[in-house]
Enzyme design. Sequence first.
Site, PDB file in Angstrom:
ATOM      1  N   THR A 113      65.134  79.286  -3.227  1.00 30.14           N
ATOM      2  CA  THR A 113      64.726  78.545  -2.033  1.00 30.14           C
ATOM      3  C   THR A 113      63.722  79.317  -1.184  1.00 30.14           C
ATOM      4  OG1 THR A 113      65.538  77.740   0.099  1.00 30.14           O
ATOM      5  CG2 THR A 113      66.825  79.451  -0.925  1.00 30.14           C
ATOM      6  N   TYR A 142      72.630  81.181   3.709  1.00 27.92           N
ATOM      7  CA  TYR A 142      72.199  80.423   2.522  1.00 27.92           C
ATOM      8  C   TYR A 142      71.053  81.160   1.818  1.00 27.92           C
ATOM      9  CZ  TYR A 142      69.674  76.815  -0.061  1.00 27.92           C
ATOM     10  OH  TYR A 142      69.000  76.127  -1.031  1.00 27.92           O
TER      11      TYR A 142
END
Length: 330
Positions: free
Chosen positions: A118, A142
């Site tokens: 990501t 995350y």
Amino acid sequence: MNKNVLVTGGAGYIGSHACKALKAAGYVPVTFDNCSTGWADAVKFGPLARGDLLDRARLDEVFAEYQPIAAMHFAALSQVGESMQEPGRYWRENVTGALNLAEAAVAAGCLDFVFSSTCATYGDQDNVVLDENSAQLPINAYGASKRAIEDILKDFGAAYGLRHVIFRYFNVAGADPEAEVGEFHQPETHLIPLMLDAIDGKRDALTIFGTDYETPDGTCIRDYVHVCDLVDAHVLGLEWLKSGKGNRVFNLGTGDGFSVREVIQHSHSVTNRDVPFVEGDRRPGDCTKLVSGSSRAVNELGWNPKRSNLEAMIRDAWRWHQNTDGHYAK
Ligand code: UDP
């Protein structure tokens, strides 16, 4: 010849689209999913092996049963806000889960690994366009968990010969234009599906998270990429590995950034309906701007994103939303 590809998270949003693309390319996508956030009804293009990444014995069983020629790893917790509130879950489920998967893959001799990482691994870097060499300075758990998995893959490459392609996604949006699969999270936290729910009266209003960012209209800027283009890159990544080109990291975005207010405006032009919204506080963990430099994927992989303009993404998401009422059968 065996064409099985293990797809963790194949019951989820991106994984289900990847299964469709893999099948179209002649592979057999074998979904490995615990269906905690995914949907068995989204598994339409190959078998479903239920299992949890924290259960190493189950992983070994599935590798033995299907003998996949590669693994595509999508399964993960993926909400920035939640990761700030429950970092332990993110470290355990994302990092330990990926570690188990990588160890099981190596043990089974399945040495080609495509990983969904990501742009959140880059963190908040003052208004730069991020390329693959940008520093990775995540500001939420995350992003930190995904960066750790990238490190695991690099170490496993050096020690055990695990070959990897890592894709760092920017903001994935849209749905299968044939509306066989689409985006549905429970609870939903992502901008475009929440906006469509608000347009449809399924929720009162969209809350804009923060209007005091240092951007032209004060709202966060993101680079939106169509899920079908994104999964096409994964098939190319698999072929890259199979042709022996070796470990590589690719950003997947378009290089165009849109603010939250701009996304709302585009939605109005696609759906012809107003988006009811209210202005709220910032969401902890959000970066001001995340925009990709993605020439590497275009130049090296031959990636040709065809649907990644905001109108097409909202139109495809809207079609899915209307055809299915925005969710799978329960
Ligand atoms: N966002 C928002 N309201 C919402 C959900 C998201 O304003 O209800 C904003 C969020 O702050 C971010 C952008 O929309 O700037 C995209 O958020 P999303 O959760 O879709 O993806 P993320 O960037 O967290 O991966």
